[in-house]
Scaffold this motif. Structure first.
Motif, PDB file in Angstrom:
ATOM      1  N   ALA A 103       0.830  -1.207   0.000  1.00  0.00           N
ATOM      2  CA  ALA A 103       0.000   0.000   0.000  1.00  0.00           C
ATOM      3  C   ALA A 103       0.862   1.254   0.000  1.00  0.00           C
ATOM      4  O   ALA A 103       0.548   2.246  -0.685  1.00  0.00           O
ATOM      5  CB  ALA A 103      -0.918  -0.004   1.224  1.00  0.00           C
ATOM      6  N   ILE A 104       1.968   1.232   0.739  1.00  0.00           N
ATOM      7  CA  ILE A 104       2.878   2.374   0.774  1.00  0.00           C
ATOM      8  C   ILE A 104       3.484   2.610  -0.604  1.00  0.00           C
ATOM      9  O   ILE A 104       3.606   3.759  -1.068  1.00  0.00           O
ATOM     10  CB  ILE A 104       4.002   2.139   1.815  1.00  0.00           C
ATOM     11  N   GLN A 105       3.869   1.535  -1.280  1.00  0.00           N
ATOM     12  CA  GLN A 105       4.440   1.678  -2.619  1.00  0.00           C
ATOM     13  C   GLN A 105       3.412   2.242  -3.610  1.00  0.00           C
ATOM     14  O   GLN A 105       3.743   3.072  -4.458  1.00  0.00           O
ATOM     15  CB  GLN A 105       4.951   0.316  -3.109  1.00  0.00           C
ATOM     16  N   SER A 106       2.179   1.801  -3.472  1.00  0.00           N
ATOM     17  CA  SER A 106       1.115   2.320  -4.336  1.00  0.00           C
ATOM     18  C   SER A 106       0.891   3.802  -4.078  1.00  0.00           C
ATOM     19  O   SER A 106       0.741   4.604  -5.009  1.00  0.00           O
ATOM     20  CB  SER A 106      -0.177   1.537  -4.089  1.00  0.00           C
ATOM     21  N   ALA A 107       0.885   4.176  -2.792  1.00  0.00           N
ATOM     22  CA  ALA A 107       0.693   5.583  -2.430  1.00  0.00           C
ATOM     23  C   ALA A 107       1.834   6.438  -2.949  1.00  0.00           C
ATOM     24  O   ALA A 107       1.623   7.568  -3.415  1.00  0.00           O
ATOM     25  CB  ALA A 107       0.572   5.709  -0.915  1.00  0.00           C
ATOM     26  N   LYS A 108       3.041   5.916  -2.859  1.00  0.00           N
ATOM     27  CA  LYS A 108       4.207   6.660  -3.333  1.00  0.00           C
ATOM     28  C   LYS A 108       4.057   7.036  -4.798  1.00  0.00           C
ATOM     29  O   LYS A 108       4.344   8.172  -5.204  1.00  0.00           O
ATOM     30  CB  LYS A 108       5.477   5.826  -3.131  1.00  0.00           C
ATOM     31  N   LYS A 109       3.573   6.083  -5.604  1.00  0.00           N
ATOM     32  CA  LYS A 109       3.411   6.337  -7.033  1.00  0.00           C
ATOM     33  C   LYS A 109       2.278   7.319  -7.299  1.00  0.00           C
ATOM     34  O   LYS A 109       2.426   8.273  -8.073  1.00  0.00           O
ATOM     35  CB  LYS A 109       3.155   5.025  -7.773  1.00  0.00           C
ATOM     36  N   MET A 110       1.140   7.101  -6.655  1.00  0.00           N
ATOM     37  CA  MET A 110      -0.031   7.929  -6.935  1.00  0.00           C
ATOM     38  C   MET A 110       0.128   9.354  -6.410  1.00  0.00           C
ATOM     39  O   MET A 110      -0.430  10.303  -6.971  1.00  0.00           O
ATOM     40  CB  MET A 110      -1.279   7.282  -6.340  1.00  0.00           C
ATOM     41  N   LEU A 111       0.907   9.502  -5.337  1.00  0.00           N
ATOM     42  CA  LEU A 111       1.102  10.832  -4.757  1.00  0.00           C
ATOM     43  C   LEU A 111       2.383  11.499  -5.262  1.00  0.00           C
ATOM     44  O   LEU A 111       2.695  12.623  -4.856  1.00  0.00           O
ATOM     45  CB  LEU A 111       1.138  10.735  -3.232  1.00  0.00           C
ATOM     46  N   ALA A 112       3.103  10.795  -6.113  1.00  0.00           N
ATOM     47  CA  ALA A 112       4.331  11.339  -6.731  1.00  0.00           C
ATOM     48  C   ALA A 112       5.348  11.760  -5.674  1.00  0.00           C
ATOM     49  O   ALA A 112       5.869  12.879  -5.685  1.00  0.00           O
ATOM     50  CB  ALA A 112       3.989  12.507  -7.645  1.00  0.00           C
ATOM     51  N   VAL A 113       5.645  10.839  -4.754  1.00  0.00           N
ATOM     52  CA  VAL A 113       6.631  11.082  -3.707  1.00  0.00           C
ATOM     53  C   VAL A 113       7.884  10.269  -4.035  1.00  0.00           C
ATOM     54  O   VAL A 113       7.791   9.109  -4.436  1.00  0.00           O
ATOM     55  CB  VAL A 113       6.076  10.671  -2.326  1.00  0.00           C
ATOM     56  N   SER A 114       9.051  10.873  -3.888  1.00  0.00           N
ATOM     57  CA  SER A 114      10.297  10.216  -4.286  1.00  0.00           C
ATOM     58  C   SER A 114      10.768   9.206  -3.238  1.00  0.00           C
ATOM     59  O   SER A 114      10.361   9.254  -2.070  1.00  0.00           O
ATOM     60  CB  SER A 114      11.397  11.252  -4.501  1.00  0.00           C
ATOM     61  N   ASP A 115      11.656   8.318  -3.669  1.00  0.00           N
ATOM     62  CA  ASP A 115      12.233   7.330  -2.750  1.00  0.00           C
ATOM     63  C   ASP A 115      13.004   8.019  -1.635  1.00  0.00           C
ATOM     64  O   ASP A 115      12.970   7.579  -0.483  1.00  0.00           O
ATOM     65  CB  ASP A 115      13.166   6.378  -3.504  1.00  0.00           C
ATOM     66  N   LEU A 116      13.730   9.093  -1.968  1.00  0.00           N
ATOM     67  CA  LEU A 116      14.499   9.810  -0.957  1.00  0.00           C
ATOM     68  C   LEU A 116      13.588  10.446   0.093  1.00  0.00           C
ATOM     69  O   LEU A 116      13.910  10.467   1.284  1.00  0.00           O
ATOM     70  CB  LEU A 116      15.359  10.888  -1.620  1.00  0.00           C
TER      71      LEU A 116
END
Length: 284
Positions: free
Chosen positions: A106-119
């Motif tokens: 879910a965190i990985q999905s949110a990262k993509k949809m919210l356009a948040v970087s790995d850093l």
């Protein structure tokens, strides 16, 4: 627009999606445990919502919404709000110090949809871990302040403003531990602030108190109640918002969330006891 204004200027639809996403991530592993519930209680602020929106948020305790739907709504929000949502999602997921595979997904999905970087994700996770270490160690105030300032600097270096995590800019007292709950402290707080708090807050607090006194209420529900009442009786600086990972806190929101969670155990006798005490204090 400053980051500290972003939550106040977000639409009700965005804020519903914000709270909905937190309930969704808490339930991602199939259940919501007490650590996640406590963090959710401290997150909810219903002050600016319409009655229908309040009812919708309360319904999330029983039936969390789709995380994907909430994230889709938030994907078009301004960057500060998206970063804030991402931070709170990670905080909830890590509330019990473990990350279930479904929560990680879910965190990985949110990262993509919210356009948040790995850093940025890494910086948030490190900051949350640093805050937990500071709280658990309960060091002297000057040591805590130094550790906190270092953690904040690391967060800002990744482009994540601290205003998102503590928008009220609450004074931070890292060396003051959370007080234990007791019936005596509950009644002392309630009697002292009943008129200031108002009828609704007092009624909800009494309802929870008498629910916990019912011997037929299961242990997990009493734990939820005690968690909410502990928050209610705590001094303003006893639980710094920054340490629980949220900046939106109000007594009524905490109490309402707890009531919604244990509502099946609130019976007629409990309500009558609360109403009798209300009559004693406020009149008919």
């Amino acid at each position: 627009m400053s980051e500290q204004d972003i939550f106040a200027t977000s639409s009700e639809t965005e804020l519903l999606a914000f709270y909905g996403s937190l309930f969704a991530i808490a339930a991602a592993d199939g259940s919501v445990d007490i650590d996640e519930l406590n963090l959710l209680f401290k997150t909810i602020n219903l002050d600016k919502f319409s009655d229908s929106a309040k009812a919708q948020i309360q319904s999330y305790t029983a039936t969390p919404p789709s995380l994907a739907d909430c994230l889709q709504t938030l994907s078009q929000s301004k960057e500060p709000l998206r970063l804030g949502v991402m931070y709170f999602l990670i905080s909830i997921a890590l509330a019990n110090n473990t990350l279930h595979p479904t929560e990680s997904e879910a965190i990985q999905s949110a990262k993509k949809m919210l356009a948040v970087s790995d850093l940025q994700i890494q910086a948030m996770q490190e900051f949350i871990a640093d805050m937990k270490q500071i709280q658990e160690a309960a060091p002297k105030n000057n040591q805590a302040s130094a550790s906190f300032n270092t953690a904040v600097s690391h967060l800002k270096n990744k482009g994540i403003p601290i205003d998102l995590i503590d928008p009220k800019r609450t004074p931070i007292n890292l060396s003051n531990p959370q007080p234990d709950y007791s019936d005596e402290s509950f009644w002392a707080k309630l009697k002292k602030f009943a008129l200031t708090a108002g009828r609704e807050v007092v009624e909800k607090a009494l309802t929870l108190y008498y629910t916990a006194q019912n011997p037929n209420v299961p242990a997990w529900a009493k734990t939820v109640v005690v968690g909410a009442l502990t928050y209610f009786i705590s001094p303003v600086d006893a639980i710094p918002d920054i340490l629980v990972g949220v900046g939106f806190t109000d007594d009524l929101g905490v109490l309402l969330a707890a009531i919604a969670t244990v509502s099946v155990y609130i019976n007629a006798e409990t309500k009558a006891q609360a109403q009798q005490k209300m009559s004693d204090w406020f009149g008919k």
